[in-house]
Design a protein around this motif. Structure first.
Motif, mmCIF file in Angstrom:
data_model
loop_
_atom_site.group_PDB
_atom_site.id
_atom_site.type_symbol
_atom_site.label_atom_id
_atom_site.label_comp_id
_atom_site.label_asym_id
_atom_site.label_seq_id
_atom_site.Cartn_x
_atom_site.Cartn_y
_atom_site.Cartn_z
ATOM 1 N N GLU A 1 -2.947 15.541 -7.885
ATOM 2 C CA GLU A 1 -1.487 15.619 -8.011
ATOM 3 C C GLU A 1 -0.845 15.903 -6.649
ATOM 4 O OE1 GLU A 1 1.932 18.371 -10.214
ATOM 5 O OE2 GLU A 1 -0.132 18.377 -10.979
ATOM 6 N N LEU A 2 -1.471 16.772 -5.872
ATOM 7 C CA LEU A 2 -0.954 17.100 -4.537
ATOM 8 C C LEU A 2 -1.063 15.901 -3.591
ATOM 9 C CD1 LEU A 2 -2.374 20.713 -4.073
ATOM 10 C CD2 LEU A 2 0.010 20.070 -4.478
ATOM 11 N N ILE A 3 -2.146 15.146 -3.717
ATOM 12 C CA ILE A 3 -2.307 13.939 -2.893
ATOM 13 C C ILE A 3 -1.177 12.953 -3.184
ATOM 14 C CG2 ILE A 3 -3.730 11.872 -2.572
ATOM 15 C CD1 ILE A 3 -6.191 13.677 -2.910
ATOM 16 N N ASN A 4 -0.917 12.715 -4.459
ATOM 17 C CA ASN A 4 0.156 11.786 -4.843
ATOM 18 C C ASN A 4 1.520 12.301 -4.391
ATOM 19 O OD1 ASN A 4 -1.778 10.172 -6.081
ATOM 20 N ND2 ASN A 4 -1.478 11.119 -8.094
ATOM 21 N N TYR A 5 1.705 13.606 -4.483
ATOM 22 C CA TYR A 5 2.969 14.230 -4.069
ATOM 23 C C TYR A 5 3.193 14.039 -2.567
ATOM 24 C CZ TYR A 5 6.436 17.963 -3.368
ATOM 25 O OH TYR A 5 7.557 18.683 -3.026
ATOM 26 N N PHE A 6 2.140 14.259 -1.788
ATOM 27 C CA PHE A 6 2.272 14.147 -0.333
ATOM 28 C C PHE A 6 2.452 12.689 0.099
ATOM 29 C CE2 PHE A 6 0.578 14.546 4.117
ATOM 30 C CZ PHE A 6 1.579 15.387 4.572
ATOM 31 N N LYS A 7 1.813 11.769 -0.605
ATOM 32 C CA LYS A 7 1.985 10.348 -0.291
ATOM 33 C C LYS A 7 3.448 9.936 -0.410
ATOM 34 C CE LYS A 7 -2.586 8.433 -1.394
ATOM 35 N NZ LYS A 7 -3.353 7.578 -2.339
ATOM 36 N N GLU A 8 4.118 10.431 -1.430
ATOM 37 C CA GLU A 8 5.538 10.121 -1.609
ATOM 38 C C GLU A 8 6.365 10.696 -0.468
ATOM 39 O OE1 GLU A 8 7.281 8.253 -3.870
ATOM 40 O OE2 GLU A 8 5.285 7.542 -4.413
ATOM 41 N N LEU A 9 6.028 11.907 -0.044
ATOM 42 C CA LEU A 9 6.766 12.548 1.049
ATOM 43 C C LEU A 9 6.626 11.775 2.359
ATOM 44 C CD1 LEU A 9 5.800 16.297 0.440
ATOM 45 C CD2 LEU A 9 8.030 15.255 0.009
ATOM 46 N N CYS A 10 5.488 11.124 2.541
ATOM 47 C CA CYS A 10 5.190 10.468 3.817
ATOM 48 C C CYS A 10 5.739 9.051 3.921
ATOM 49 C CB CYS A 10 3.679 10.439 4.045
ATOM 50 S SG CYS A 10 2.946 12.071 4.265
ATOM 51 N N LYS A 11 6.310 8.536 2.859
ATOM 52 C CA LYS A 11 6.779 7.151 2.876
ATOM 53 C C LYS A 11 7.891 6.917 3.895
ATOM 54 C CE LYS A 11 5.458 5.630 -1.768
ATOM 55 N NZ LYS A 11 5.944 5.168 -3.094
ATOM 56 N N SER A 12 8.662 7.943 4.194
ATOM 57 C CA SER A 12 9.772 7.784 5.134
ATOM 58 C C SER A 12 9.364 8.045 6.579
ATOM 59 C CB SER A 12 10.921 8.723 4.753
ATOM 60 O OG SER A 12 10.495 10.075 4.799
ATOM 61 N N ASP A 13 8.106 8.418 6.801
ATOM 62 C CA ASP A 13 7.643 8.702 8.166
ATOM 63 C C ASP A 13 7.521 7.403 8.958
ATOM 64 O OD1 ASP A 13 6.046 9.470 10.498
ATOM 65 O OD2 ASP A 13 5.604 11.308 9.395
ATOM 66 N N MET A 14 7.972 7.420 10.216
ATOM 67 C CA MET A 14 7.901 6.229 11.059
ATOM 68 C C MET A 14 6.469 5.933 11.496
ATOM 69 S SD MET A 14 11.298 6.683 13.422
ATOM 70 C CE MET A 14 10.754 8.260 14.064
ATOM 71 N N SER A 15 5.638 6.962 11.539
ATOM 72 C CA SER A 15 4.235 6.777 11.906
ATOM 73 C C SER A 15 3.400 6.498 10.665
ATOM 74 C CB SER A 15 3.706 8.027 12.618
ATOM 75 O OG SER A 15 4.365 8.227 13.844
ATOM 76 N N LEU B 1 -4.088 9.287 4.220
ATOM 77 C CA LEU B 1 -4.542 10.480 3.503
ATOM 78 C C LEU B 1 -5.956 10.232 2.995
ATOM 79 C CD1 LEU B 1 -3.510 13.242 2.755
ATOM 80 C CD2 LEU B 1 -2.420 12.268 0.748
ATOM 81 N N HIS B 2 -6.900 11.058 3.429
ATOM 82 C CA HIS B 2 -8.312 10.834 3.116
ATOM 83 C C HIS B 2 -8.820 11.722 1.989
ATOM 84 C CE1 HIS B 2 -8.450 8.354 6.719
ATOM 85 N NE2 HIS B 2 -7.848 9.331 7.361
ATOM 86 N N GLY B 3 -7.916 12.444 1.341
ATOM 87 C CA GLY B 3 -8.305 13.263 0.200
ATOM 88 C C GLY B 3 -8.797 14.644 0.599
ATOM 89 N N PHE B 4 -9.474 15.295 -0.353
ATOM 90 C CA PHE B 4 -9.994 16.648 -0.144
ATOM 91 C C PHE B 4 -11.484 16.598 0.165
ATOM 92 C CE2 PHE B 4 -6.049 17.631 -2.193
ATOM 93 C CZ PHE B 4 -5.713 18.919 -1.788
ATOM 94 N N SER B 5 -11.910 17.424 1.099
ATOM 95 C CA SER B 5 -13.335 17.526 1.423
ATOM 96 C C SER B 5 -14.031 18.400 0.385
ATOM 97 C CB SER B 5 -13.512 18.135 2.817
ATOM 98 O OG SER B 5 -13.144 19.509 2.797
ATOM 99 N N ASN B 6 -15.354 18.506 0.503
ATOM 100 C CA ASN B 6 -16.116 19.370 -0.405
ATOM 101 C C ASN B 6 -15.733 20.835 -0.257
ATOM 102 O OD1 ASN B 6 -17.539 17.211 -1.485
ATOM 103 N ND2 ASN B 6 -19.180 17.356 0.035
ATOM 104 N N LEU B 7 -15.158 21.173 0.882
ATOM 105 C CA LEU B 7 -14.713 22.549 1.110
ATOM 106 C C LEU B 7 -13.288 22.786 0.614
ATOM 107 C CD1 LEU B 7 -16.138 23.147 4.707
ATOM 108 C CD2 LEU B 7 -17.056 23.991 2.537
ATOM 109 N N GLY B 8 -12.689 21.759 0.020
ATOM 110 C CA GLY B 8 -11.339 21.916 -0.509
ATOM 111 C C GLY B 8 -10.246 21.771 0.533
ATOM 112 N N LEU B 9 -10.549 21.115 1.657
ATOM 113 C CA LEU B 9 -9.568 20.912 2.721
ATOM 114 C C LEU B 9 -8.981 19.507 2.625
ATOM 115 C CD1 LEU B 9 -11.639 22.428 5.677
ATOM 116 C CD2 LEU B 9 -9.906 23.588 4.289
ATOM 117 N N MET B 10 -7.662 19.411 2.685
ATOM 118 C CA MET B 10 -7.026 18.098 2.687
ATOM 119 C C MET B 10 -7.139 17.489 4.080
ATOM 120 S SD MET B 10 -3.048 16.995 1.936
ATOM 121 C CE MET B 10 -3.089 17.134 0.154
#
Length: 295
Positions: A255-269, A273-282
């Protein structure tokens, strides 16, 4: 978030004079803060080959702006040359040609460039401000400046002439710079994010509110990601970015991945997003468009 206003001004911050371009959305929320004394994307200039890097088929350039440049040779054609010193070699030292700066330097690294075949006067006189306005600003973007060298340009700039209260003061640029150079960014619910740039990557640590009550991890994470999307652009952070969010379930991570993807749509760069690692790091990467904001 489209750019509705660009403010081009100068002021003193920590005893240093800065020339800045600050862009805003329709609610006057700042989107980009760019140091005009560093950013040179869109500048067209003559380049002279200083060193040929045969192992990677590239060159180090001496630009007519006085800066160092870097360019890959694979797209070089004979018609690009202004001066050529060998018909046998693709390129050699002291060869000259037109280039356009496509990426700002990072630290001491040179500016990235591309070859230009035909150059007209408009391009030669162009600079980063022209490039930014023409490529990123809304078609009805208001441009306001108190710099004489900007007001005279053909950019439909509105002159700000209030000598009692400068543009720098009007838009509280000092407070804005304080915000984007601070390691700690506070969230509305009392939590915060800590931004730690390193040579290899940028590390983001999300902390919950220091209160007696129990905070909602998802609420804090969403507030943190909303602020992070804004800070990445304001600070021009690029490269590898690791985000240590508050612990949530696997379903909530998606859910957080999808949320952040929407936020990034307006970024010029471009943000990947590669998801979460086994350690729980985005994990994510952001392409470099402009120089990271530094004083």
């Amino acid at each position: 978030m489209s750019i509705k206003k660009c403010v081009i001004t100068k002021g003193i911050y920590q005893d240093k004079e800065l020339r800045l371009l600050v862009s805003f959305d329709e609610k006057d929320k700042p989107l980009d803060v760019i140091n005009l004394d560093i950013s040179k994307i869109g500048t067209v200039c003559v380049a002279s080959v200083e060193k040929v890097l045969n192992d990677i088929d590239a060159c180090i350039l001496k630009l007519s702006t006085g800066d160092k440049g870097f360019i890959e040779n694979r797209k070089l054609k004979p018609e690009y040359f202004l001066e050529r010193h060998s018909e046998k070699k693709k390129v050699c030292q002291a060869d000259k040609f037109w280039v356009e700066i496509t990426q700002d330097r990072k630290g001491t690294k040179p500016y990235s460039c591309k070859f230009i075949e035909a150059v007209d006067n408009a391009k030669i006189n162009g600079n980063f401000i022209d490039f930014f306005i023409n490529n990123y600003a809304d078609i009805e973007c208001e441009i306001v400046s108190d710099l004489p060298e900007i007001i005279g340009k053909d950019l439909n700039v509105r002159e700000y002439s209030d000598v009692t209260y400068s543009l720098w003061q009007l838009y509280d640029i000092t407070k804005l710079i304080d915000n984007i150079t601070s390691k700690i960014v506070h969230l509305k619910n009392g939590g915060n994010i800590i931004i730690e740039p390193t040579e290899a990557m940028t590390i983001i640590d999300v902390n919950s509110a220091k209160s007696g009550g129990k905070s909602n991890p998802m609420e804090t994470n969403k507030q943190a990601l909303t602020e992070l999307a804004s800070q990445l652009r304001l600070r021009s952070i690029s490269g590898i970015i690791i985000v240590d969010l508050l612990k949530v379930s696997r379903e909530e991570e998606q859910e957080l991945i999808n949320y952040f993807k929407e936020l990034c749509k307006s970024d010029m760069s471009n943000i990947s997003l590669h998801g979460f690692s086994n350690l729980g790091l985005m994990e994510l990467t952001r392409s470099r468009s402009f120089s990271t904001f530094i004083i």
